[in-house]
Design a protein around this motif. Structure first.
Motif, PDB file in Angstrom:
ATOM      1  N   PRO A  96       0.805  -1.226   0.000  1.00  0.00           N
ATOM      2  CA  PRO A  96       0.000   0.000   0.000  1.00  0.00           C
ATOM      3  C   PRO A  96       0.836   1.274   0.000  1.00  0.00           C
ATOM      4  O   PRO A  96       1.938   1.316   0.557  1.00  0.00           O
ATOM      5  CB  PRO A  96      -0.816  -0.113   1.293  1.00  0.00           C
ATOM      6  CG  PRO A  96       0.018  -0.973   2.183  1.00  0.00           C
ATOM      7  CD  PRO A  96       0.725  -1.945   1.281  1.00  0.00           C
ATOM      8  N   HIS A 151       1.739   0.089  -9.820  1.00  0.00           N
ATOM      9  CA  HIS A 151       0.618   1.023  -9.950  1.00  0.00           C
ATOM     10  C   HIS A 151       0.938   2.402  -9.397  1.00  0.00           C
ATOM     11  O   HIS A 151       0.243   3.369  -9.733  1.00  0.00           O
ATOM     12  CB  HIS A 151      -0.618   0.469  -9.226  1.00  0.00           C
ATOM     13  CG  HIS A 151      -1.166  -0.778  -9.832  1.00  0.00           C
ATOM     14  ND1 HIS A 151      -2.117  -0.762 -10.831  1.00  0.00           N
ATOM     15  CD2 HIS A 151      -0.882  -2.083  -9.597  1.00  0.00           C
ATOM     16  CE1 HIS A 151      -2.412  -2.012 -11.181  1.00  0.00           C
ATOM     17  NE2 HIS A 151      -1.675  -2.832 -10.451  1.00  0.00           N
ATOM     18  N   LEU A 152       1.959   2.511  -8.535  1.00  0.00           N
ATOM     19  CA  LEU A 152       2.320   3.793  -7.938  1.00  0.00           C
ATOM     20  C   LEU A 152       3.417   4.451  -8.747  1.00  0.00           C
ATOM     21  O   LEU A 152       4.375   3.788  -9.158  1.00  0.00           O
ATOM     22  CB  LEU A 152       2.805   3.591  -6.496  1.00  0.00           C
ATOM     23  CG  LEU A 152       1.822   2.933  -5.530  1.00  0.00           C
ATOM     24  CD1 LEU A 152       2.480   2.743  -4.164  1.00  0.00           C
ATOM     25  CD2 LEU A 152       0.546   3.746  -5.399  1.00  0.00           C
ATOM     26  N   GLN A 202      -5.978   9.053  -8.193  1.00  0.00           N
ATOM     27  CA  GLN A 202      -6.614   7.847  -7.668  1.00  0.00           C
ATOM     28  C   GLN A 202      -7.399   8.201  -6.412  1.00  0.00           C
ATOM     29  O   GLN A 202      -7.004   9.083  -5.643  1.00  0.00           O
ATOM     30  CB  GLN A 202      -5.560   6.790  -7.310  1.00  0.00           C
ATOM     31  CG  GLN A 202      -4.716   6.314  -8.479  1.00  0.00           C
ATOM     32  CD  GLN A 202      -5.494   5.456  -9.443  1.00  0.00           C
ATOM     33  OE1 GLN A 202      -6.434   4.758  -9.049  1.00  0.00           O
ATOM     34  NE2 GLN A 202      -5.112   5.495 -10.710  1.00  0.00           N
ATOM     35  N   SER A 203      -8.499   7.493  -6.197  1.00  0.00           N
ATOM     36  CA  SER A 203      -9.266   7.660  -4.964  1.00  0.00           C
ATOM     37  C   SER A 203      -9.341   6.321  -4.241  1.00  0.00           C
ATOM     38  O   SER A 203      -9.283   5.252  -4.866  1.00  0.00           O
ATOM     39  CB  SER A 203     -10.672   8.181  -5.245  1.00  0.00           C
ATOM     40  OG  SER A 203     -11.413   7.250  -6.016  1.00  0.00           O
ATOM     41  N   GLY A 204      -9.449   6.390  -2.928  1.00  0.00           N
ATOM     42  CA  GLY A 204      -9.532   5.168  -2.135  1.00  0.00           C
ATOM     43  C   GLY A 204      -9.809   5.511  -0.685  1.00  0.00           C
ATOM     44  O   GLY A 204     -10.426   6.532  -0.381  1.00  0.00           O
ATOM     45  N   GLY A 234      -5.308   0.591   3.802  1.00  0.00           N
ATOM     46  CA  GLY A 234      -4.501  -0.321   3.006  1.00  0.00           C
ATOM     47  C   GLY A 234      -3.943  -1.491   3.783  1.00  0.00           C
ATOM     48  O   GLY A 234      -3.671  -2.551   3.210  1.00  0.00           O
ATOM     49  N   GLU A 245     -14.597  10.242  -4.616  1.00  0.00           N
ATOM     50  CA  GLU A 245     -14.667   9.733  -5.986  1.00  0.00           C
ATOM     51  C   GLU A 245     -15.078  10.837  -6.961  1.00  0.00           C
ATOM     52  O   GLU A 245     -14.542  10.918  -8.075  1.00  0.00           O
ATOM     53  CB  GLU A 245     -15.651   8.570  -6.048  1.00  0.00           C
ATOM     54  CG  GLU A 245     -15.153   7.320  -5.315  1.00  0.00           C
ATOM     55  CD  GLU A 245     -16.184   6.216  -5.265  1.00  0.00           C
ATOM     56  OE1 GLU A 245     -17.383   6.511  -5.523  1.00  0.00           O
ATOM     57  OE2 GLU A 245     -15.809   5.060  -4.977  1.00  0.00           O
ATOM     58  N   ASP A 282      -5.530   2.085   0.308  1.00  0.00           N
ATOM     59  CA  ASP A 282      -5.821   0.837  -0.407  1.00  0.00           C
ATOM     60  C   ASP A 282      -5.513   0.990  -1.897  1.00  0.00           C
ATOM     61  O   ASP A 282      -6.170   0.391  -2.755  1.00  0.00           O
ATOM     62  CB  ASP A 282      -7.268   0.408  -0.183  1.00  0.00           C
ATOM     63  CG  ASP A 282      -8.288   1.438  -0.653  1.00  0.00           C
ATOM     64  OD1 ASP A 282      -7.885   2.550  -1.066  1.00  0.00           O
ATOM     65  OD2 ASP A 282      -9.497   1.129  -0.610  1.00  0.00           O
ATOM     66  N   ILE A 283      -4.516   1.781  -2.186  1.00  0.00           N
ATOM     67  CA  ILE A 283      -3.977   2.006  -3.527  1.00  0.00           C
ATOM     68  C   ILE A 283      -2.505   1.599  -3.445  1.00  0.00           C
ATOM     69  O   ILE A 283      -1.806   2.047  -2.533  1.00  0.00           O
ATOM     70  CB  ILE A 283      -4.094   3.492  -3.927  1.00  0.00           C
ATOM     71  CG1 ILE A 283      -5.541   3.967  -3.841  1.00  0.00           C
ATOM     72  CG2 ILE A 283      -3.504   3.751  -5.307  1.00  0.00           C
ATOM     73  CD1 ILE A 283      -5.694   5.460  -3.705  1.00  0.00           C
TER      74      ILE A 283
END
Length: 308
Positions: free
Chosen positions: A13, A95-96, A289-291, A295, A273, A41-42
């Motif tokens: 995370p 993804h980051l 990104q949203s979350g 994480g 969002e 959680d991204i």
């Protein structure tokens, strides 16, 4: 004859510095920090496997060729925590963004460490250690100052150079929007531009972290001492902060780490969002990104067995 291939998948995370106070500097150049971190959680996904060829495969939307090199921080973890005569293969689903102030590399190294412990336990029929040994903690800190906190992957107050970690058990999983303007900031350059490195520590803790509004009010009174210097180096960070702050539902907008990623905290998921969608539409070249700040719930290594 068939045999089991044992792999472990680990979520890495993103680490968010909700506040970051620079409180001093040691003679060896390391900076002393007082920071509240939480984990979104991204993140990236790491897989460690007990078979050859001992390579690192990199995929995902943020994959770059240099991530596959032998100098990847994941290999540093593997070299310290895996037997040199035994094969281990690594895979990174990236993804980051790289060098973005949200601990991407450190999170990957920490996830590799957690995955290797789970893999070893599966192969040797042992229990998984609950906490790093004293030697492991020392080795993790040598890999990177953010790595020990990323091994925990839970909200915590972190002090010193990253070795003093005080977990927080009742922190609310706030909805969050992460935005990076697609620039990389030089951490040494940012630190070098600080007017002073002897700043005040975080103000006294709230009595409880369960009061969501009170904690947000308290966080708003804290700082990221690196933010102004980073904006001076990279004015687009100021644009990101402005875009987040422009949403009236955003309760707090601040830069994470040494940048360039910034975050916005919200009190409802649908508001986060909606803000992310609007920012993404207005700035299609930004990473948005949203979350939620939960994480750690996904960070436990998952064992995978297949027959080969």
């Amino acid at each position: 004859m068939t045999k089991d291939k044992v792999s472990v998948e680990v979520f890495a995370p993103a680490k968010i510095n909700l506040c970051l106070h620079v409180t001093g500097q040691l003679e060896n150049g390391y900076h002393l920090l007082d920071t509240l971190v939480a984990f979104a959680d991204i993140g990236d996904v790491i897989t460690v496997s007990s078979t050859g060829p001992g390579a690192l495969a990199v995929t995902g939307p943020e994959a770059t060729p240099e991530l596959s090199s032998d100098n990847n921080i994941m290999w540093h973890a593997a070299q310290k925590f895996w037997h040199p005569d035994t094969y281990v293969s690594l895979a990174l689903e990236k993804h980051l963004p790289m060098a973005s102030g949200i601990g991407g590399g450190s999170a990957d190294a920490a996830a590799t460490y957690r995955g290797l412990l789970r893999l070893r336990a599966a192969l040797e029929g042992q229990d998984i250690p609950r906490d790093p040994t004293r030697q492991d903690a020392h080795d993790l800190l040598e890999i990177g100052a953010d790595v020990p906190m990323c091994v925990l992957s839970e909200p915590a107050r972190v002090r010193g150079i990253g070795e003093q970690i005080e977990p927080i058990t009742d922190f609310h999983p706030y909805p969050i929007v992460l935005v990076n303007p697609r620039v990389q900031v030089s951490t040494p350059s940012v630190f070098s531009q600080l007017a002073t490195k002897q700043n005040a520590t975080i103000e006294p803790w709230p009595e409880s972290f369960e009061d969501r509004d009170a904690v947000l009010d308290w966080l708003s009174a804290q700082r990221n001492d690196l933010q102004d210097a980073a904006v001076g180096d990279c004015p687009s960070i100021g644009d990101v902060l402005g875009a987040l702050s422009a949403h009236e539902t955003c309760r707090l907008a601040r830069m994470s780490g040494s940048g360039a990623t910034c975050f916005g905290l919200f009190d409802r998921v649908h508001k986060a969002e909606a803000a992310a969608e609007e920012i993404r539409a207005a700035h299609p070249n930004w990473w948005v990104q949203s979350g939620r700040l939960n994480g750690g719930r996904r960070a436990a290594p998952q064992l995978i067995r297949s027959t080969t």
